[in-house]
Design an enzyme around this catalytic site. Structure first.
Site, PDB file in Angstrom:
ATOM      1  N   GLU A  81     -27.377  -2.589  -9.993  1.00  0.00           N
ATOM      2  CA  GLU A  81     -27.527  -1.700 -11.327  1.00  0.00           C
ATOM      3  C   GLU A  81     -28.795  -1.275 -10.607  1.00  0.00           C
ATOM      4  O   GLU A  81     -29.041  -0.419 -12.249  1.00  0.00           O
ATOM      5  CB  GLU A  81     -29.140  -3.503 -11.155  1.00  0.00           C
ATOM      6  CG  GLU A  81     -27.909  -4.581 -11.823  1.00  0.00           C
ATOM      7  CD  GLU A  81     -27.069  -5.424 -10.184  1.00  0.00           C
ATOM      8  OE1 GLU A  81     -27.484  -4.946  -9.553  1.00  0.00           O
ATOM      9  OE2 GLU A  81     -27.110  -6.857 -10.106  1.00  0.00           O
ATOM     10  N   TRP A 208       9.087  -5.200  14.655  1.00  0.00           N
ATOM     11  CA  TRP A 208       8.138  -5.985  13.544  1.00  0.00           C
ATOM     12  C   TRP A 208       9.107  -6.140  12.312  1.00  0.00           C
ATOM     13  O   TRP A 208      10.560  -5.634  12.880  1.00  0.00           O
ATOM     14  CB  TRP A 208       7.571  -4.865  13.452  1.00  0.00           C
ATOM     15  CG  TRP A 208       6.280  -4.075  14.641  1.00  0.00           C
ATOM     16  CD1 TRP A 208       6.564  -2.842  15.137  1.00  0.00           C
ATOM     17  CD2 TRP A 208       5.429  -5.088  14.693  1.00  0.00           C
ATOM     18  NE1 TRP A 208       5.251  -3.394  15.886  1.00  0.00           N
ATOM     19  CE2 TRP A 208       5.244  -4.322  15.409  1.00  0.00           C
ATOM     20  CE3 TRP A 208       4.633  -6.163  14.044  1.00  0.00           C
ATOM     21  CZ2 TRP A 208       3.344  -4.953  15.818  1.00  0.00           C
ATOM     22  CZ3 TRP A 208       3.143  -6.432  15.032  1.00  0.00           C
ATOM     23  CH2 TRP A 208       2.798  -5.667  15.395  1.00  0.00           C
ATOM     24  N   GLU A 326      -3.617 -14.642  10.396  1.00  0.00           N
ATOM     25  CA  GLU A 326      -2.242 -14.447  10.832  1.00  0.00           C
ATOM     26  C   GLU A 326      -1.158 -15.510  11.422  1.00  0.00           C
ATOM     27  O   GLU A 326      -0.397 -14.908  12.478  1.00  0.00           O
ATOM     28  CB  GLU A 326      -2.468 -13.243  11.777  1.00  0.00           C
ATOM     29  CG  GLU A 326      -3.053 -12.066  10.020  1.00  0.00           C
ATOM     30  CD  GLU A 326      -2.612 -10.707  10.892  1.00  0.00           C
ATOM     31  OE1 GLU A 326      -1.698 -10.293  11.292  1.00  0.00           O
ATOM     32  OE2 GLU A 326      -4.000 -10.375  11.090  1.00  0.00           O
ATOM     33  N   GLY A 329       4.301 -20.816  11.794  1.00  0.00           N
ATOM     34  CA  GLY A 329       4.785 -21.785  10.792  1.00  0.00           C
ATOM     35  C   GLY A 329       4.198 -23.084  11.740  1.00  0.00           C
ATOM     36  O   GLY A 329       3.606 -23.813  10.492  1.00  0.00           O
TER      37      GLY A 329
END
Ligand SMILES: NC(=O)C1=CN([C@@H]2O[C@H](COP(=O)(O)OP(=O)(O)OC[C@H]3O[C@@H](n4cnc5c(N)ncnc54)[C@H](OP(=O)(O)O)[C@@H]3O)[C@@H](O)[C@H]2O)C=CC1
Ligand SMILES: Nc1c(N[C@@H]2O[C@H](COP(=O)(O)O)[C@@H](O)[C@H]2O)[nH]c(=O)[nH]c1=O
Length: 626
Positions: A81, A208, A326, A329
């Protein structure tokens, strides 16, 4: 494992899409909404460069023209502000200021509020009220008391045209809202999978799946987080680094959750020269390996039973706002079952790897029917810019869902090549405004309730109550140097970090001091001071260890002498024990379980006695625990 129904801890949440029931359209509302949204987008600009903190943006406009803008860069830097008012100058008279969130003014000096008042702003439009209870409604009340018109989206302005702006305000401060409503850090699960739903080949090889552009997007996600978590198996299979390599300044803590501690001796994560690592494990697991990790500088934290819920509670206590998971499972299933994951980012690569036993992003959840599936909400899809007309596109966007993103934890820049990014929320962002009353409202309901009457006052983050006691608070100090010339330091932290090198005979010391003095935020000053001390110990002044408390005391005395409201705040704590609730710093802070030496708290108490004219030597020893 059966999943209990209703395990989401969201007693006072509602989806952002259901906020506005009223459907009237008003042209001014649309303009108001567009400026508030602009303030929200501006507020996100510091992401990746500073540690997650409340995001504030401000736009000042007169009859359709923007005359000033600003955003908070980091804790302790010039408020959004104030920047906007400075940029707008004379144009502020009669103008409207738009902010994504009610100003915090947590340091008692009402900087943002007084900047608006002094500059002659006549109307303020606010996206959301401040989510922290001790600040909520304060600035709105002060502004209204001074005669400014204050309109809050969803309260004073109710129209369908504000829905999108309101959502931007919630998203951009989602971490603070989750933290404040659910008392957990905002947790984002990110994974990269093939089109056939695998996160690795059967062998475990995964580098990857997603392309380079997607992976650099992940670096940005890391830069927006306080910590990145993986499970033990990901360390064994991938030997990850988990660093953000996007060119931003903020480095998240790297965390491994491993029950067995059966981890390799050689791993990138054990190199903590640039970025620290924490290993969370079960009490008593592989003591010799714990010692080995400690010798490498890795922090080991033991839990009776290591599980995601207890672990995020622990991270909450450590002050973390935003966590990126990251992991593979196994751990992600555990975290989802525990109800700690709020948002998911799935990078989908147009590849097929197959493999009956190849791992998938989420392991066993115990569900047996599709009706049990968890449905994501507030979806966004992102893919390469269309090269064909939309009607010939291979991927179609569902109506009402957004393509691309501009929000927190979804960096807006660049494309992700041939991959597709699907993001959505597992739990709605809490919208606190109408549910939890402010401190004033609470006292009106029950005057006996006082949030501050504990005999021990903890302080840590600058936006907390008593946050001004933190060395990161935005209170510049001015002190004479060795030659008697007055020098201004942006915060006590700047002064303290730079003084590690003052008087050093090393020729580089002066440039380090100047660099730290010019650091844009206390966080950066701290990072620079610690890094230089670690990497160039020869530049640190020889007497530092014996002089550091003296240096700190001098800086604190200056800070609490020149700001009358800080002085009053300190004196008002008379009779209370002050503890810097830092779980990391066991010298200046009190530690997680009171194991820290709390020297910052002690110096503040000593200073308080000095101001009150008490003689410290006649007082009982402050408990060693604090
Ligand atoms: N494509 C992608 O986005 C990603 C791919 N991967 C790939 O996934 C594979 C690894 O997957 P996965 O085995 O699932 O790895 P995880 O990262 O999920 O690690 C599982 C491990 O987490 C630890 N853990 C600690 N607490 C818990 C808990 N409460 N519940 C469950 N686990 C806990 C255990 O470690 P311990 O055994 O040490 O006690 C467990 O074995 C690798 O091949 C890796 O390359 C991994 C991450 C992302
Ligand atoms: N394989 C895979 C990912 N894997 C994740 O990234 C980690 C490696 O990070 P780093 O060592 O810092 O490059 C790895 O351990 C796992 O958590 N991520 C992705 O975006 N895309 C991918 O294809």
């Amino acid at each position: 494992m059966a999943m209990a129904m209703g395990w989401f801890p969201t007693p006072f949440t509602r989806t952002t899409t259901s906020i506005i029931n009223c459907t009237n359209h008003h042209p001014h509302h649309a303009l108001d909404a567009s400026y508030v949204k602009r303030a929200a987008l501006l507020s996100d600009k510091s992401a990746c460069f500073t540690s997650p903190h409340p995001n504030f943006g401000c736009v000042i406009a007169t009859t359709g023209n923007v005359v000033g803008e600003g955003y908070l860069y980091a804790q302790g830097t010039t408020p959004a502000e104030v920047q906007a008012v400075e940029a707008a100058g004379e144009f502020c008279r009669g103008a409207t200021a738009y902010v994504n969130m009610e100003p915090g003014d947590c340091h008692g000096d009402y900087t943002a509020v007084s900047a608006f008042i002094k500059a002659g702003i006549t109307r303020v439009v606010i996206g959301i009220r401040h989510p922290l209870q001790h600040l909520r409604g304060k600035a709105i009340q002060s502004l209204r008391a001074e005669g400014l018109q204050v309109d809050v989206l969803g309260e004073d302005i109710r129209s369908i045209s504000i829905e999108d702006a309101l959502k931007s305000c919630l998203v951009v401060n989602a971490p603070l809202l989750y933290r404040s409503a659910c008392r957990v850090p905002f947790s984002v699960l990110k994974y990269a999978m093939t089109l056939d739903g695998k996160i690795a080949a059967t062998s475990g090889h995964a580098s990857w799946i997603s392309n380079k552009e997607s992976r650099s997007r992940v670096f940005e996600l890391r830069g927006r987080s306080d910590a990145v978590i993986v499970g033990g198996n990901t360390v064994r299979k991938d030997n990850p680094r988990l660093t953000p390599r996007h060119g931003g300044g903020h480095l998240p803590m790297r965390i491994v959750m491993s029950q067995t501690l059966d981890l390799p001796e050689v791993a990138n994560l054990w190199d903590v020269r640039e970025v620290p690592t924490i290993v969370a494990t079960q009490r008593g697991a592989r003591k010799s390996f714990q010692k080995f990790l400690a010798s490498k500088g890795v922090e080991v934290v033991e839990f009776d039973i290591l599980n995601p819920k207890d672990f995020v509670d622990y991270l909450y206590d450590r002050g973390y706002l935003s966590i990126l998971w990251e992991c593979g499972g196994t751990l992600s299933a555990s975290a989802i079952s525990a109800g700690v994951i709020h948002k998911v980012h799935a990078f989908v690569a147009p590849k097929i790897i197959g493999g009956k036993n190849a791992p998938s992003p989420v392991g066993e959840l115990g569900m047996v029917e599709m009706t049990q599936a968890l449905e994501l909400i507030d979806l966004s899809y992102e893919q390469k810019a269309p090269s064909k007309p939309p009607h010939l596109q291979d991927v179609k966007f569902l109506s009402g869902q957004t393509n691309g993103s501009e929000h927190h934890n979804t960096p807006p820049t660049g494309t992700i090549g041939s991959d597709v990014l699907i993001s959505g929320y597992l739990q709605p962002i809490p919208d606190l405004t109408p549910i939890i009353p402010s401190v004033d409202e609470t006292s009106a309901i029950d005057p006996s309730i006082s949030p501050y009457d504990a005999p021990i006052i903890f302080f840590y983050k600058t936006w907390d109550p008593y946050g001004s006691f933190s060395n990161f608070s935005p209170h510049p100090i001015r002190l004479p140097d060795e030659n008697g010339d007055y020098v201004t330091w942006s915060s006590v932290e700047h002064y303290y970090q730079a003084h590690k090198f003052v008087g050093s005979s090393n020729p580089n010391a002066l440039s380090y001091i100047e660099a730290i003095r010019s650091a844009k935020s206390p966080e950066e000053a701290a990072r620079m001071g610690r890094k230089t001390q670690r990497e160039h110990p020869d530049t640190v002044r020889a007497d530092w260890e014996s002089k550091k408390t003296e240096v700190m005391y001098k800086a604190l005395k200056c800070k609490f002498s020149i700001y009358p409201h800080l002085n009053s705040m300190l004196l008002s704590t008379s009779g209370c024990i002050l503890v810097e609730a830092s779980p990391h710093d066991l010298f200046w802070g009190g530690g997680r379980d009171g194991e820290g030496l709390n020297y910052l708290g002690r110096l503040l108490m000593k200073l308080r006695s000095e101001f009150l004219g008490d003689d410290d030597t006649h007082k009982p020893e402050i408990s060693a625990r604090y």
